[in-house]
Design a protein around this motif. Structure first.
Motif, PDB file in Angstrom:
ATOM      1  N   ASP A 125      13.590  -2.125 -20.179  1.00  0.00           N
ATOM      2  CA  ASP A 125      14.343  -3.187 -19.544  1.00  0.00           C
ATOM      3  C   ASP A 125      13.477  -3.828 -18.479  1.00  0.00           C
ATOM      4  O   ASP A 125      12.776  -3.139 -17.733  1.00  0.00           O
ATOM      5  CB  ASP A 125      15.629  -2.636 -18.924  1.00  0.00           C
ATOM      6  CG  ASP A 125      16.577  -2.109 -19.996  1.00  0.00           C
ATOM      7  OD1 ASP A 125      16.615  -2.710 -21.086  1.00  0.00           O
ATOM      8  OD2 ASP A 125      17.262  -1.110 -19.738  1.00  0.00           O
ATOM      9  N   PRO A 126      13.531  -5.154 -18.395  1.00  0.00           N
ATOM     10  CA  PRO A 126      12.721  -5.823 -17.384  1.00  0.00           C
ATOM     11  C   PRO A 126      13.182  -5.433 -15.984  1.00  0.00           C
ATOM     12  O   PRO A 126      14.365  -5.221 -15.740  1.00  0.00           O
ATOM     13  CB  PRO A 126      12.948  -7.313 -17.655  1.00  0.00           C
ATOM     14  CG  PRO A 126      14.175  -7.391 -18.488  1.00  0.00           C
ATOM     15  CD  PRO A 126      14.322  -6.074 -19.188  1.00  0.00           C
ATOM     16  N   ALA A 127      12.221  -5.321 -15.103  1.00  0.00           N
ATOM     17  CA  ALA A 127      12.542  -4.988 -13.718  1.00  0.00           C
ATOM     18  C   ALA A 127      13.194  -6.191 -13.062  1.00  0.00           C
ATOM     19  O   ALA A 127      12.865  -7.332 -13.347  1.00  0.00           O
ATOM     20  CB  ALA A 127      11.267  -4.604 -12.975  1.00  0.00           C
ATOM     21  N   SER A 128      14.145  -5.936 -12.187  1.00  0.00           N
ATOM     22  CA  SER A 128      14.769  -7.031 -11.451  1.00  0.00           C
ATOM     23  C   SER A 128      15.071  -6.545 -10.039  1.00  0.00           C
ATOM     24  O   SER A 128      15.297  -5.366  -9.804  1.00  0.00           O
ATOM     25  CB  SER A 128      16.044  -7.502 -12.144  1.00  0.00           C
ATOM     26  OG  SER A 128      17.009  -6.473 -12.139  1.00  0.00           O
ATOM     27  N   ALA A 129      15.030  -7.487  -9.129  1.00  0.00           N
ATOM     28  CA  ALA A 129      15.317  -7.163  -7.731  1.00  0.00           C
ATOM     29  C   ALA A 129      16.037  -8.338  -7.102  1.00  0.00           C
ATOM     30  O   ALA A 129      15.811  -9.490  -7.465  1.00  0.00           O
ATOM     31  CB  ALA A 129      14.025  -6.874  -6.985  1.00  0.00           C
ATOM     32  N   THR A 130      16.905  -8.049  -6.197  1.00  0.00           N
ATOM     33  CA  THR A 130      17.612  -9.101  -5.481  1.00  0.00           C
ATOM     34  C   THR A 130      17.532  -8.823  -3.988  1.00  0.00           C
ATOM     35  O   THR A 130      17.329  -7.693  -3.561  1.00  0.00           O
ATOM     36  CB  THR A 130      19.093  -9.175  -5.899  1.00  0.00           C
ATOM     37  OG1 THR A 130      19.704  -7.911  -5.642  1.00  0.00           O
ATOM     38  CG2 THR A 130      19.232  -9.514  -7.366  1.00  0.00           C
TER      39      THR A 130
ATOM     40  N   ALA B 266      10.339  -6.323  -7.551  1.00  0.00           N
ATOM     41  CA  ALA B 266      10.634  -5.653  -8.813  1.00  0.00           C
ATOM     42  C   ALA B 266       9.329  -5.512  -9.577  1.00  0.00           C
ATOM     43  O   ALA B 266       8.591  -6.477  -9.731  1.00  0.00           O
ATOM     44  CB  ALA B 266      11.638  -6.458  -9.617  1.00  0.00           C
TER      45      ALA B 266
ATOM     46  N   GLY C 276       7.561  -4.102 -13.104  1.00  0.00           N
ATOM     47  CA  GLY C 276       7.636  -3.530 -14.431  1.00  0.00           C
ATOM     48  C   GLY C 276       6.416  -2.669 -14.710  1.00  0.00           C
ATOM     49  O   GLY C 276       6.490  -1.600 -15.255  1.00  0.00           O
TER      50      GLY C 276
END
Length: 147
Positions: free
Chosen positions: A114-119, A125, A127
């Motif tokens: 799953d692609p890395a994501s950050a908020t 984030a 990968g």
């Protein structure tokens, strides 16, 4: 850019980007014998995955894998060869290009990433990283090189 059926795309294929290194690891470990071996539980994860991918392809498309077998044999003779890796990638692309069901089933054999994501403010984030990741005010980073 549209692509006609049967035409090979020059765009990077994420499916092949994941499959070729795994198959290459299996070929590096077993040579051309990888085409006839059963899965080896003692092999590393990548080599075991490569064995599984080759066995699955050759069982699903036995009449269409002569080019793949040649590419694996050539890669076994020169595991560091760029041309040999390119030939393997090309043969895999040929096998998977016209059959969406085969491609989907092949993709299901690969591990999901799953692609890395950050908020949020200054969120990071990652990968895959092979360098420095630094956040914050006034951060100072030094990379030492060994020559």
């Amino acid at each position: 850019m549209s692509q006609e059926k049967g035409e090979l795309s020059m765009e990077p294929d994420p499916l092949l980007a994941q499959a070729v290194p795994a198959i290459s690891a299996a070929v590096a470990l077993y040579g051309a014998d990888v085409l006839h071996r059963t899965e080896d539980a003692a092999a590393s994860g990548a080599a075991r995955l490569g064995q599984r991918l080759l066995a699955w392809l050759t069982s699903r498309r036995p009449d269409d894998t002569d080019g793949l077998a040649r590419a694996v044999t050539d890669l076994a003779d020169n595991t560091d060869g760029e041309d040999e890796h390119a030939a393997l990638r090309l043969e895999l692309r040929k096998l998977l290009r016209d059959d969406e069901d085969l491609r989907r089933e092949f993709a299901a054999l690969l591990p999901r990433h799953d692609p890395a994501s950050a908020t949020g403010d200054r969120a990071v984030a990652i990968g895959r990283n092979e360098g420095i990741v630094s956040t914050g005010d006034g951060a100072y980073n030094v990379i030492g090189r060994q020559d």
